[in-house]
Design a protein around this motif. Structure first.
Motif, mmCIF file in Angstrom:
data_model
loop_
_atom_site.group_PDB
_atom_site.id
_atom_site.type_symbol
_atom_site.label_atom_id
_atom_site.label_comp_id
_atom_site.label_asym_id
_atom_site.label_seq_id
_atom_site.Cartn_x
_atom_site.Cartn_y
_atom_site.Cartn_z
ATOM 1 N N SER A 88 0.861 -1.186 0.000
ATOM 2 C CA SER A 88 0.000 0.000 0.000
ATOM 3 C C SER A 88 0.896 1.234 0.000
ATOM 4 O O SER A 88 2.043 1.182 0.450
ATOM 5 C CB SER A 88 -0.910 0.023 1.231
ATOM 6 O OG SER A 88 -0.141 0.216 2.409
ATOM 7 N N SER A 89 0.373 2.330 -0.493
ATOM 8 C CA SER A 89 1.149 3.576 -0.485
ATOM 9 C C SER A 89 1.511 3.979 0.935
ATOM 10 O O SER A 89 2.630 4.419 1.198
ATOM 11 C CB SER A 89 0.351 4.692 -1.174
ATOM 12 O OG SER A 89 0.207 4.418 -2.541
ATOM 13 N N SER A 90 0.564 3.821 1.865
ATOM 14 C CA SER A 90 0.859 4.199 3.259
ATOM 15 C C SER A 90 1.920 3.285 3.856
ATOM 16 O O SER A 90 2.793 3.737 4.608
ATOM 17 C CB SER A 90 -0.412 4.193 4.104
ATOM 18 O OG SER A 90 -1.033 2.934 4.075
ATOM 19 N N GLY A 91 1.894 2.013 3.496
ATOM 20 C CA GLY A 91 2.920 1.086 3.971
ATOM 21 C C GLY A 91 4.292 1.435 3.416
ATOM 22 O O GLY A 91 5.305 1.346 4.124
ATOM 23 N N ILE A 92 4.335 1.840 2.154
ATOM 24 C CA ILE A 92 5.597 2.260 1.524
ATOM 25 C C ILE A 92 6.166 3.460 2.279
ATOM 26 O O ILE A 92 7.360 3.513 2.587
ATOM 27 C CB ILE A 92 5.363 2.633 0.032
ATOM 28 C CG1 ILE A 92 4.937 1.414 -0.776
ATOM 29 C CG2 ILE A 92 6.596 3.319 -0.554
ATOM 30 C CD1 ILE A 92 5.938 0.300 -0.871
ATOM 31 N N LYS A 93 5.310 4.437 2.570
ATOM 32 C CA LYS A 93 5.766 5.650 3.263
ATOM 33 C C LYS A 93 6.315 5.308 4.650
ATOM 34 O O LYS A 93 7.374 5.812 5.042
ATOM 35 C CB LYS A 93 4.618 6.663 3.371
ATOM 36 C CG LYS A 93 4.259 7.281 2.042
ATOM 37 C CD LYS A 93 3.206 8.354 2.189
ATOM 38 C CE LYS A 93 1.891 7.851 1.698
ATOM 39 N NZ LYS A 93 0.873 8.896 1.537
ATOM 40 N N GLU A 94 5.624 4.435 5.363
ATOM 41 C CA GLU A 94 6.077 4.056 6.703
ATOM 42 C C GLU A 94 7.393 3.287 6.644
ATOM 43 O O GLU A 94 8.318 3.555 7.422
ATOM 44 C CB GLU A 94 4.999 3.215 7.393
ATOM 45 C CG GLU A 94 5.343 2.881 8.826
ATOM 46 C CD GLU A 94 4.221 2.149 9.532
ATOM 47 O OE1 GLU A 94 4.519 1.486 10.544
ATOM 48 O OE2 GLU A 94 3.060 2.226 9.085
ATOM 49 N N THR A 116 13.782 -0.967 3.247
ATOM 50 C CA THR A 116 13.945 -0.947 1.788
ATOM 51 C C THR A 116 12.584 -1.042 1.100
ATOM 52 O O THR A 116 11.727 -1.820 1.530
ATOM 53 C CB THR A 116 14.880 -2.062 1.289
ATOM 54 O OG1 THR A 116 15.014 -1.942 -0.125
ATOM 55 C CG2 THR A 116 14.362 -3.443 1.630
ATOM 56 N N ILE A 117 12.412 -0.242 0.064
ATOM 57 C CA ILE A 117 11.180 -0.307 -0.727
ATOM 58 C C ILE A 117 11.471 -0.879 -2.114
ATOM 59 O O ILE A 117 10.614 -0.871 -2.979
ATOM 60 C CB ILE A 117 10.481 1.067 -0.810
ATOM 61 C CG1 ILE A 117 11.365 2.126 -1.460
ATOM 62 C CG2 ILE A 117 10.012 1.504 0.576
ATOM 63 C CD1 ILE A 117 10.662 3.449 -1.747
ATOM 64 N N SER A 118 12.662 -1.399 -2.282
ATOM 65 C CA SER A 118 13.070 -2.003 -3.545
ATOM 66 C C SER A 118 12.134 -3.171 -3.876
ATOM 67 O O SER A 118 11.841 -4.000 -3.013
ATOM 68 C CB SER A 118 14.506 -2.504 -3.437
ATOM 69 O OG SER A 118 14.915 -3.069 -4.644
ATOM 70 N N GLY A 119 11.642 -3.202 -5.101
ATOM 71 C CA GLY A 119 10.722 -4.252 -5.524
ATOM 72 C C GLY A 119 9.269 -3.963 -5.202
ATOM 73 O O GLY A 119 8.386 -4.701 -5.619
ATOM 74 N N LEU A 120 9.024 -2.887 -4.448
ATOM 75 C CA LEU A 120 7.659 -2.539 -4.053
ATOM 76 C C LEU A 120 7.106 -1.357 -4.841
ATOM 77 O O LEU A 120 5.900 -1.168 -4.940
ATOM 78 C CB LEU A 120 7.599 -2.221 -2.552
ATOM 79 C CG LEU A 120 8.153 -3.300 -1.613
ATOM 80 C CD1 LEU A 120 8.083 -2.826 -0.170
ATOM 81 C CD2 LEU A 120 7.405 -4.616 -1.796
ATOM 82 N N VAL A 121 8.032 -0.544 -5.370
ATOM 83 C CA VAL A 121 7.673 0.630 -6.166
ATOM 84 C C VAL A 121 8.445 0.550 -7.481
ATOM 85 O O VAL A 121 9.444 -0.177 -7.572
ATOM 86 C CB VAL A 121 7.998 1.960 -5.431
ATOM 87 C CG1 VAL A 121 7.202 2.080 -4.139
ATOM 88 C CG2 VAL A 121 9.485 2.096 -5.160
ATOM 89 N N PRO A 122 8.006 1.275 -8.503
ATOM 90 C CA PRO A 122 8.769 1.252 -9.760
ATOM 91 C C PRO A 122 10.221 1.655 -9.512
ATOM 92 O O PRO A 122 10.492 2.647 -8.823
ATOM 93 C CB PRO A 122 8.054 2.287 -10.621
ATOM 94 C CG PRO A 122 6.679 2.382 -10.062
ATOM 95 C CD PRO A 122 6.823 2.146 -8.591
ATOM 96 N N GLU A 123 11.132 0.877 -10.049
ATOM 97 C CA GLU A 123 12.562 1.111 -9.839
ATOM 98 C C GLU A 123 12.965 2.530 -10.232
ATOM 99 O O GLU A 123 13.763 3.168 -9.552
ATOM 100 C CB GLU A 123 13.365 0.084 -10.640
ATOM 101 C CG GLU A 123 14.838 0.117 -10.351
ATOM 102 C CD GLU A 123 15.585 -0.974 -11.101
ATOM 103 O OE1 GLU A 123 16.779 -0.746 -11.381
ATOM 104 O OE2 GLU A 123 14.997 -2.028 -11.406
#
Length: 161
Positions: free
Chosen positions: A127-133, A140-147
């Protein structure tokens, strides 16, 4: 021409969003990914930044157009010469919320159809909120958002923290 509209805040866009966009784009001649201005949220990125990020992340999907809007979704969809709304779902809790919204839109505009797409299981926890947290606390947010957007997202989140 069959046009679908996939609305959301996309703050930030995730690989789960891209999964939905890619799959939904095969159902329509044109899929409009529409960044919605939600007055109830304080976004991490401006509307223009989110549009730019989505353009960058979806550049390899030829029949996607990125746009932004505020106001009623059904009015926006009509202005795009469409009656199809595409919503991505991760879990049952998403369905309950989106189902109520779809029924309300159907009540005020009976021609509107909402298409629910389940995200692929590999992205169902994103989720976007999970990415921000995660990024805020150094994960690391690698693999979770566009590289192509990873560094930009991390930098902004850390600036705001």
């Amino acid at each position: 021409m069959r046009i679908g509209v996939c609305p959301g805040s996309f703050d930030p866009v995730t690989n789960g969003h891209l999964d939905i966009f890619s799959r939904a784009s095969k159902m329509f001649d044109l899929l409009i990914v529409a960044v919605f201005h939600n007055p109830n949220k304080t976004p991490l990125f401006t509307m223009q930044e989110r549009v730019e990020m989505l353009n960058q992340a979806t550049k390899d999907i030829p029949n996607i157009k990125v746009d932004s809007f505020s106001g009623l979704l059904n009015d926006y969809v009509r202005r795009q010469n469409s009656t199809f709304i595409v919503r991505g779902l991760r879990a049952l809790s998403d369905f309950e919320y989106e189902f109520q919204r779809a029924l309300l839109i159907k009540k005020i505009d009976p021609a509107m159809e909402t298409i629910f797409m389940m995200t692929s299981s590999e992205y169902s926890f994103i989720s976007s909120s999970g990415i921000k947290e995660l990024a805020k606390f150094g994960g690391t947010i690698s693999g979770l958002v566009p590289e192509c957007l990873e560094e930009k997202i991390i930098k902004r989140i850390r600036e705001k923290s």
